[in-house]
Write a protein that holds these residues in place. Structure first.
Motif, PDB file in Angstrom:
ATOM      1  N   LEU A  98       0.819  -1.218   0.000  1.00 31.38           N
ATOM      2  CA  LEU A  98       0.000   0.000   0.000  1.00 31.38           C
ATOM      3  C   LEU A  98       0.852   1.266   0.000  1.00 31.38           C
ATOM      4  O   LEU A  98       0.403   2.299  -0.507  1.00 31.38           O
ATOM      5  CB  LEU A  98      -0.946   0.018   1.200  1.00 31.38           C
ATOM      6  CG  LEU A  98      -2.258  -0.725   1.054  1.00 31.38           C
ATOM      7  CD1 LEU A  98      -3.031  -0.705   2.366  1.00 31.38           C
ATOM      8  CD2 LEU A  98      -3.107  -0.152  -0.074  1.00 31.38           C
ATOM      9  N   THR A  99       2.053   1.188   0.540  1.00 29.82           N
ATOM     10  CA  THR A  99       2.905   2.381   0.576  1.00 29.82           C
ATOM     11  C   THR A  99       3.255   2.860  -0.834  1.00 29.82           C
ATOM     12  O   THR A  99       3.536   4.036  -1.027  1.00 29.82           O
ATOM     13  CB  THR A  99       4.204   2.145   1.383  1.00 29.82           C
ATOM     14  OG1 THR A  99       4.975   1.133   0.750  1.00 29.82           O
ATOM     15  CG2 THR A  99       3.890   1.764   2.824  1.00 29.82           C
ATOM     16  N   GLY A 100       3.215   1.973  -1.812  1.00 29.83           N
ATOM     17  CA  GLY A 100       3.508   2.337  -3.189  1.00 29.83           C
ATOM     18  C   GLY A 100       2.277   2.469  -4.065  1.00 29.83           C
ATOM     19  O   GLY A 100       2.402   2.581  -5.286  1.00 29.83           O
ATOM     20  N   LEU A 101       1.099   2.457  -3.464  1.00 27.77           N
ATOM     21  CA  LEU A 101      -0.153   2.529  -4.230  1.00 27.77           C
ATOM     22  C   LEU A 101      -0.916   3.788  -3.842  1.00 27.77           C
ATOM     23  O   LEU A 101      -1.778   3.775  -2.957  1.00 27.77           O
ATOM     24  CB  LEU A 101      -1.021   1.293  -3.965  1.00 27.77           C
ATOM     25  CG  LEU A 101      -0.501  -0.027  -4.510  1.00 27.77           C
ATOM     26  CD1 LEU A 101      -1.389  -1.179  -4.049  1.00 27.77           C
ATOM     27  CD2 LEU A 101      -0.430   0.021  -6.028  1.00 27.77           C
ATOM     28  N   ASP A 102      -0.615   4.870  -4.511  1.00 26.53           N
ATOM     29  CA  ASP A 102      -1.217   6.160  -4.205  1.00 26.53           C
ATOM     30  C   ASP A 102      -2.745   6.113  -4.272  1.00 26.53           C
ATOM     31  O   ASP A 102      -3.318   5.732  -5.295  1.00 26.53           O
ATOM     32  CB  ASP A 102      -0.692   7.216  -5.176  1.00 26.53           C
ATOM     33  CG  ASP A 102      -1.155   8.614  -4.825  1.00 26.53           C
ATOM     34  OD1 ASP A 102      -1.183   8.943  -3.622  1.00 26.53           O
ATOM     35  OD2 ASP A 102      -1.508   9.366  -5.760  1.00 26.53           O
ATOM     36  N   GLY A 103      -3.368   6.475  -3.160  1.00 24.99           N
ATOM     37  CA  GLY A 103      -4.827   6.585  -3.114  1.00 24.99           C
ATOM     38  C   GLY A 103      -5.566   5.317  -2.759  1.00 24.99           C
ATOM     39  O   GLY A 103      -6.780   5.347  -2.569  1.00 24.99           O
ATOM     40  N   TRP A 104      -4.883   4.190  -2.679  1.00 22.07           N
ATOM     41  CA  TRP A 104      -5.538   2.918  -2.384  1.00 22.07           C
ATOM     42  C   TRP A 104      -5.573   2.671  -0.880  1.00 22.07           C
ATOM     43  O   TRP A 104      -4.629   2.994  -0.160  1.00 22.07           O
ATOM     44  CB  TRP A 104      -4.824   1.760  -3.081  1.00 22.07           C
ATOM     45  CG  TRP A 104      -4.994   1.796  -4.572  1.00 22.07           C
ATOM     46  CD1 TRP A 104      -4.204   2.468  -5.466  1.00 22.07           C
ATOM     47  CD2 TRP A 104      -6.019   1.172  -5.336  1.00 22.07           C
ATOM     48  NE1 TRP A 104      -4.684   2.287  -6.735  1.00 22.07           N
ATOM     49  CE2 TRP A 104      -5.801   1.491  -6.691  1.00 22.07           C
ATOM     50  CE3 TRP A 104      -7.106   0.363  -5.018  1.00 22.07           C
ATOM     51  CZ2 TRP A 104      -6.619   1.042  -7.717  1.00 22.07           C
ATOM     52  CZ3 TRP A 104      -7.926  -0.095  -6.037  1.00 22.07           C
ATOM     53  CH2 TRP A 104      -7.677   0.248  -7.360  1.00 22.07           C
TER      54      TRP A 104
END
Length: 94
Positions: free
Chosen positions: A15-21
């Protein structure tokens, strides 16, 4: 090859690399907002080509300029690497 459900720790890391998720009801979730319906529909059309290619289909709901997307792998009973990959693809299409 059977996909494995990711651990909560692995999901948090991804999640740290998934903007907005975020995680909502055990699924990867993101609300997209566009300028109008044509832009939202265009995004869905572009996304559908990638979705078919990887054969991993989202749960999504569109009203006018808003698109709500939930990703999960039903066969694995949760979030898998396929869901992470599709989230990255969808983010790249914005």
């Amino acid at each position: 090859m059977r996909l494995e459900k990711l651990s909560d720790e692995k999901i948090r890391t991804e999640l740290t690399g998934l903007d907005g998720w975020t995680i909502k009801d055990g699924k990867l979730h993101k609300d997209f907002v566009f300028d109008d319906f044509v832009e939202a529909f265009g995004f869905m059309s572009r996304a559908s080509l990638h979705i078919e290619r990887i054969n991993h289909h989202p749960e999504w709901f569109n009203v006018y300029n808003k698109l709500s997307v939930d990703l999960t792998t039903h066969d694995a009973g949760g979030i898998t690497q396929n869901d992470i990959a599709l989230a990255k693809i969808l983010n790249s299409l914005q």
